[in-house]
Design a protein around this motif. Structure first.
Motif, PDB file in Angstrom:
ATOM      1  N   PHE A 160     -58.811 -22.298  74.826  1.00 59.17           N
ATOM      2  CA  PHE A 160     -58.720 -21.510  73.532  1.00 59.17           C
ATOM      3  C   PHE A 160     -60.081 -22.378  72.871  1.00 59.17           C
ATOM      4  O   PHE A 160     -60.837 -21.767  72.286  1.00 59.17           O
ATOM      5  N   THR A 161     -60.193 -23.732  73.261  1.00 49.70           N
ATOM      6  CA  THR A 161     -61.298 -24.390  72.437  1.00 49.70           C
ATOM      7  C   THR A 161     -62.497 -23.950  73.130  1.00 49.70           C
ATOM      8  O   THR A 161     -63.382 -23.623  72.309  1.00 49.70           O
ATOM      9  N   ALA A 162     -62.498 -23.770  74.075  1.00 49.94           N
ATOM     10  CA  ALA A 162     -64.096 -23.214  74.814  1.00 49.94           C
ATOM     11  C   ALA A 162     -64.137 -22.004  74.182  1.00 49.94           C
ATOM     12  O   ALA A 162     -65.608 -21.373  73.949  1.00 49.94           O
ATOM     13  N   LYS A 163     -63.331 -21.171  74.014  1.00 49.98           N
ATOM     14  CA  LYS A 163     -63.373 -19.804  73.628  1.00 49.98           C
ATOM     15  C   LYS A 163     -63.886 -19.726  72.173  1.00 49.98           C
ATOM     16  O   LYS A 163     -64.820 -19.011  71.761  1.00 49.98           O
ATOM     17  N   THR A 164     -63.211 -20.524  71.470  1.00 49.33           N
ATOM     18  CA  THR A 164     -63.251 -20.414  69.933  1.00 49.33           C
ATOM     19  C   THR A 164     -63.948 -21.454  69.024  1.00 49.33           C
ATOM     20  O   THR A 164     -64.519 -21.436  67.974  1.00 49.33           O
ATOM     21  N   GLY A 165     -64.099 -22.619  69.821  1.00 49.97           N
ATOM     22  CA  GLY A 165     -64.710 -23.836  69.292  1.00 49.97           C
ATOM     23  C   GLY A 165     -63.711 -24.923  68.467  1.00 49.97           C
ATOM     24  O   GLY A 165     -63.975 -25.793  67.957  1.00 49.97           O
ATOM     25  N   ALA A 166     -62.273 -24.294  68.046  1.00 48.54           N
ATOM     26  CA  ALA A 166     -61.361 -25.076  67.599  1.00 48.54           C
ATOM     27  C   ALA A 166     -60.798 -26.044  68.316  1.00 48.54           C
ATOM     28  O   ALA A 166     -60.452 -26.057  69.582  1.00 48.54           O
ATOM     29  N   LYS A 167     -60.626 -27.248  67.780  1.00 48.28           N
ATOM     30  CA  LYS A 167     -59.765 -28.421  68.354  1.00 48.28           C
ATOM     31  C   LYS A 167     -58.542 -28.054  68.369  1.00 48.28           C
ATOM     32  O   LYS A 167     -57.835 -27.519  67.560  1.00 48.28           O
ATOM     33  N   THR A 168     -57.625 -28.647  69.346  1.00 45.41           N
ATOM     34  CA  THR A 168     -56.338 -28.566  69.233  1.00 45.41           C
ATOM     35  C   THR A 168     -55.524 -30.084  69.215  1.00 45.41           C
ATOM     36  O   THR A 168     -56.187 -30.881  69.932  1.00 45.41           O
ATOM     37  N   GLN A 169     -54.319 -29.882  68.739  1.00 46.84           N
ATOM     38  CA  GLN A 169     -53.656 -31.445  69.091  1.00 46.84           C
ATOM     39  C   GLN A 169     -52.144 -30.840  69.285  1.00 46.84           C
ATOM     40  O   GLN A 169     -51.602 -30.259  68.409  1.00 46.84           O
ATOM     41  N   PHE A 170     -51.648 -31.498  70.174  1.00 43.36           N
ATOM     42  CA  PHE A 170     -50.284 -31.206  70.903  1.00 43.36           C
ATOM     43  C   PHE A 170     -49.256 -32.467  70.419  1.00 43.36           C
ATOM     44  O   PHE A 170     -49.670 -33.462  70.657  1.00 43.36           O
TER      45      PHE A 170
ATOM     46  N   ALA B 123     -59.167 -11.911  72.741  1.00 40.88           N
ATOM     47  CA  ALA B 123     -58.767 -12.257  71.526  1.00 40.88           C
ATOM     48  C   ALA B 123     -59.118 -13.544  71.057  1.00 40.88           C
ATOM     49  O   ALA B 123     -59.433 -14.366  71.878  1.00 40.88           O
ATOM     50  N   GLY B 124     -58.640 -13.957  69.842  1.00 39.39           N
ATOM     51  CA  GLY B 124     -59.116 -15.102  69.235  1.00 39.39           C
ATOM     52  C   GLY B 124     -60.519 -15.689  69.141  1.00 39.39           C
ATOM     53  O   GLY B 124     -60.866 -16.851  68.686  1.00 39.39           O
ATOM     54  N   GLY B 125     -61.571 -14.599  69.194  1.00 41.92           N
ATOM     55  CA  GLY B 125     -62.935 -14.890  69.028  1.00 41.92           C
ATOM     56  C   GLY B 125     -63.765 -14.708  70.031  1.00 41.92           C
ATOM     57  O   GLY B 125     -63.483 -14.027  70.770  1.00 41.92           O
ATOM     58  N   GLY B 126     -64.504 -16.022  70.418  1.00 45.91           N
ATOM     59  CA  GLY B 126     -65.443 -15.847  71.506  1.00 45.91           C
ATOM     60  C   GLY B 126     -66.575 -16.381  71.187  1.00 45.91           C
ATOM     61  O   GLY B 126     -67.766 -16.616  71.998  1.00 45.91           O
ATOM     62  N   ASP B 127     -66.813 -16.246  69.809  1.00 48.67           N
ATOM     63  CA  ASP B 127     -68.234 -16.670  69.036  1.00 48.67           C
ATOM     64  C   ASP B 127     -68.272 -17.857  68.304  1.00 48.67           C
ATOM     65  O   ASP B 127     -69.060 -18.266  67.789  1.00 48.67           O
ATOM     66  N   LYS B 128     -67.031 -18.744  68.856  1.00 50.75           N
ATOM     67  CA  LYS B 128     -67.087 -20.175  68.306  1.00 50.75           C
ATOM     68  C   LYS B 128     -66.903 -20.251  66.782  1.00 50.75           C
ATOM     69  O   LYS B 128     -67.404 -21.225  66.236  1.00 50.75           O
ATOM     70  N   THR B 129     -66.315 -19.126  66.143  1.00 56.69           N
ATOM     71  CA  THR B 129     -66.142 -19.243  64.751  1.00 56.69           C
ATOM     72  C   THR B 129     -65.284 -20.080  64.257  1.00 56.69           C
ATOM     73  O   THR B 129     -65.229 -20.267  63.023  1.00 56.69           O
TER      74      THR B 129
END
Length: 441
Positions: A64-74, A31-37
């Motif tokens: 999640f970042t490794a899977k989708t390329g999206a950065k996160t901030q908590f 889920a959530g991509g996998g192709d760094k979209t």
């Protein structure tokens, strides 16, 4: 945050049978991509977690970042999630995703129009992989808004095996036996229980376990939704039962005054720290994380638990709950936020934190081998096996003003009751007054 929240299970037997079980079936779901979209995008996540919980959740976000390329901030909100998130929305700085620790707060957010309904992908995963009750508690007026990513098993009494062995007692099966054994532990040199009364939510958990077992699930459900008044005789009876513990100086480490000045982490330290003061501490499965991470205790050897025992012949209770991921409409990147939620719904995401420890998942597809020890594995299986009999922590179902605010409502009134448990009927009346006000707003 360390907390709370309801399932009816039976006894240690279910847990013992779970030892050695390795899987719930099913394999990973992508889920959530996998192709760094999502490369170049940032998802902001707010939640109550801090310390080791925040660090372990960050591992999930990193996956999640490794899977989708999206950065996160908590962003850690502290206990008052609704206040913090509300101010951020008003200031034009709303997070994309919020990990909501209470059903009442999720309902509050939905009714204010802050939440996006979950995507068809997330809904399909939740429907397939979670017991229907988790979907129920994530929904408001038939619309699914929340995914319960992190669950809690709130009917576990943690103890030092050495302390109980020294006193010559074994894990009890009834509440009366537990108090009797507590006196035996006290006679052997340690107080029976460390109680973290400085954190009012620990006291609501004590009450809820007693009430669920003593009054039964139907009244529990009615009280949780305020269809039953807090002045009902069943509430007074449960408070009376709880008051027997609170007023017994032999049972409480340091007595009532010290209990009121002890927060949850310190209550765990009093049992599993370098200088033990008590033999037992009641709270959820997350006690194990504190005992292991902060005090180096080996779970199953230096620290173990027994199920919260039955009260007055009732069914032994299990209180459960969790932290629900929701997506805010006003977030700057709500679309990527929904992709994060789709990822969190998968066993792949749950396995990351399960491996790190201090975590339970309600996802039936998560392989139980993902958990690092037999005790956690057994606890997780008991939660899964409970299926649709799960009930949430009562205070989590209430409006935050009553069930989830420091220094107010149920938290404060039960702290007052710990200080002076001599008038259960009067406390019940005060609880009803506070509840009536909160449910009207």
């Amino acid at each position: 945050m360390m907390r709370r929240r309801t399932t009816l299970l039976t006894s240690c037997t279910a847990l013992a049978l779970a030892l050695g079980a390795t899987a719930c079936g099913g394999g990973p779901v992508s889920a959530g991509g996998g192709d760094k979209t999502l490369s170049g995008q940032t998802v902001t996540v707010a939640g109550v977690w801090s310390g080791s919980e925040q660090k372990n959740f960050q591992k999930v976000l990193d996956a999640f970042t490794a899977k989708t390329g999206a950065k996160t901030q908590f962003v850690s909100t502290g206990d008052n999630v609704s206040t913090v998130v509300g101010s951020k929305i008003e200031g034009g700085n709303a997070p994309d995703v919020v990990m909501v620790p209470q059903v009442g707060v999720l309902e509050q957010f939905a009714k204010k129009g802050w939440l996006k309904p979950l995507s068809p992908t997330a809904q399909a995963t939740i429907t397939a992989d979670y017991a229907p009750v988790w979907k129920k508690y994530g929904s408001v007026e038939g619309t699914l808004y929340g995914l319960y990513f992190k669950a809690a098993h709130k009917s576990t009494v943690w103890y030092s095996p050495a302390a109980l062995a020294q006193a010559g007692v074994k894990p009890p099966k009834t509440y009366d036996e537990m108090l009797k054994d507590g006196h035996t532990v006290s006679d052997s040199g340690l107080a029976a229980f460390a109680v973290g009364g400085e954190d009012g939510w620990t006291l609501t958990d004590w009450f809820e376990n007693i009430y669920l077992s003593q009054a039964g699930p139907q009244k529990y459900d009615a009280l949780a939704t305020h269809r039953l008044r807090w002045t009902d005789a069943s509430v007074v009876r449960a408070l009376t039962t709880l008051g027997k513990l609170f007023k017994d100086k032999q049972l409480l480490a340091g007595g009532q005054k010290e209990a009121l000045n002890t927060d949850f982490p310190t209550s765990v330290e009093k049992v599993f720290g370098p200088k033990p003061e008590a033999g037992m501490v009641y709270e959820g499965d997350f006690v194990a994380g504190v005992a292991h991470d902060q005090f180096g205790r080996t779970i199953g050897k230096d620290a173990n638990f027994f199920p919260f025992p039955s009260v007055d012949g009732g069914t032994a209770p299990v209180v459960s709950g969790g932290d629900a991921a929701v997506v805010l409409k006003d977030g700057k990147n709500a679309t990527a936020g929904m992709k994060l939620l789709e990822y969190l719904a998968t066993p792949e995401a749950a396995a990351v934190w399960a491996k790190a420890g201090g975590f339970l998942s309600a996802n039936r597809k998560l392989d139980l081998a993902s958990y690092g020890d037999d005790v956690t594995r057994a606890t997780a299986k008991s939660l899964i096996d409970a299926g649709d009999s799960v009930r949430f922590d009562m205070s989590d179902q209430a409006p935050a003003a009553f069930g989830g605010t420091k220094g107010a409502g149920e938290w404060k009134l039960l702290q007052d009751f710990l200080r002076d448990p001599s008038d259960p009927k009067g406390t019940a009346a005060q609880l009803e007054s506070a509840a009536a006000k909160a449910y009207q707003n």
